[in-house]
Write a protein that holds these residues in place. Sequence first.
Motif, PDB file in Angstrom:
ATOM      1  N   ALA A  94       0.526  -0.544   0.110  1.00 12.56           N
ATOM      2  CA  ALA A  94       0.069   0.220  -0.195  1.00 12.56           C
ATOM      3  C   ALA A  94       1.207   1.366  -0.111  1.00 12.56           C
ATOM      4  O   ALA A  94       0.397   2.190  -0.639  1.00 12.56           O
ATOM      5  CB  ALA A  94      -1.141   0.187   1.071  1.00 12.56           C
ATOM      6  N   VAL A  95       1.684   1.316   0.131  1.00 15.31           N
ATOM      7  CA  VAL A  95       2.628   2.169   0.624  1.00 15.31           C
ATOM      8  C   VAL A  95       3.659   2.575  -0.237  1.00 15.31           C
ATOM      9  O   VAL A  95       4.107   3.534  -0.725  1.00 15.31           O
ATOM     10  CB  VAL A  95       3.768   2.461   2.502  1.00 15.31           C
ATOM     11  N   ARG A  96       4.000   1.512  -1.130  1.00 18.84           N
ATOM     12  CA  ARG A  96       4.240   1.240  -2.772  1.00 18.84           C
ATOM     13  C   ARG A  96       3.829   2.688  -3.219  1.00 18.84           C
ATOM     14  O   ARG A  96       3.285   3.160  -4.186  1.00 18.84           O
ATOM     15  CB  ARG A  96       4.729   0.048  -3.036  1.00 18.84           C
ATOM     16  N   ARG A  97       2.570   1.583  -3.579  1.00 15.49           N
ATOM     17  CA  ARG A  97       1.666   2.667  -4.442  1.00 15.49           C
ATOM     18  C   ARG A  97       1.382   4.056  -4.324  1.00 15.49           C
ATOM     19  O   ARG A  97       0.911   4.627  -5.184  1.00 15.49           O
ATOM     20  CB  ARG A  97       0.435   1.533  -4.448  1.00 15.49           C
ATOM     21  N   VAL A  98       1.241   4.507  -2.797  1.00 16.31           N
ATOM     22  CA  VAL A  98       1.498   5.610  -2.711  1.00 16.31           C
ATOM     23  C   VAL A  98       1.930   6.946  -2.822  1.00 16.31           C
ATOM     24  O   VAL A  98       2.230   7.638  -3.393  1.00 16.31           O
ATOM     25  CB  VAL A  98       0.766   5.688  -0.602  1.00 16.31           C
ATOM     26  N   ALA A  99       3.255   6.276  -2.793  1.00 15.94           N
ATOM     27  CA  ALA A  99       4.235   6.431  -3.383  1.00 15.94           C
ATOM     28  C   ALA A  99       4.465   6.861  -4.580  1.00 15.94           C
ATOM     29  O   ALA A  99       4.818   8.150  -5.275  1.00 15.94           O
ATOM     30  CB  ALA A  99       5.745   6.255  -2.837  1.00 15.94           C
TER      31      ALA A  99
END
Length: 305
Positions: A94-99
């Motif tokens: 999820a964090v990767r996709r936010v970035a």
Amino acid sequence: MTRAVLLVTHSGRAEAVHAAEEARRALEDVGLTPVDESDRAGAADVEMVVVLGGDGTILRAAELTRGTRVPLLGVNLGHIGFLAESEREDIHEAVRRVAAREYDVEERRTVDVRVLRPDGRVTTGWAVNEATVEKADRARMVEVVVEVDGRPLSTFGCDGVVMATSTGSTAHAFSAGGPVVWPDVDANLLVPVSAHALFARPIVVGPASVLAVEILTRSGAPGVLTCDGRRKEDLPVGTRVEVRRGEEPVRLARMSHAPFTDRLVSRFALPVTGWRGRGPNGTSSRLGGATPEPGPDVPAPGYDA
């Protein structure tokens, strides 16, 4: 330019605290700046709110960010988590996709609430899920008249009346016997709770309709207004509560395009084994084989912490 992400979590739960630490490290690893709730006032350019908890924590985040257009990304640590987009084990993805900004933003309609007291005072509020008029005294029903678009519909004694959005149809309204309404349906619901009346069915009205509940003078019993299970307000006898379409939506970050049907099946562990239907592209999508191992009993929908 600093890209800041606000972290909102349930600090009273050890699991949530540990998840927040993991999310903080993951954000830093991809070059994002994590911001705690206490530091939000000094944070510049907060582009996302990552919420670690259940639906109740997401509702609190919506309250914290009201007046902004910052989207909320829920990581489910509760029981059901209809508003959440990711699960605990998916934090890093999820964090990767936010970035990478690999997400869509879905706007969910809210309701605006207006309270008119017999002494002339007027207060206002709002809700993502629902505004509920409830009895203040556990030993006594509250008598109300229900109104739609300026016309009386019915009068009865009850434990309460839930006025919900489509999003809130799977929360308190569902527990009270209301229908499940797909979140893209632009409508409001009115669901009586334990009403003593022949006609006390849930109703669904269009986006332009105004719902109202008035505590009758003959009731003798005051009520309480609760918005999203969080904000409460006492209602003396003779008070009128109006609910209409909200002016300001809540924005939810979405990383999956799975239909709401799949979310219902997943959240309520509904039995679908043996389905032999076809998907939207005409190909067979039969769900065969053994059903998943059952987990703990699914609790009644409400406000996961």
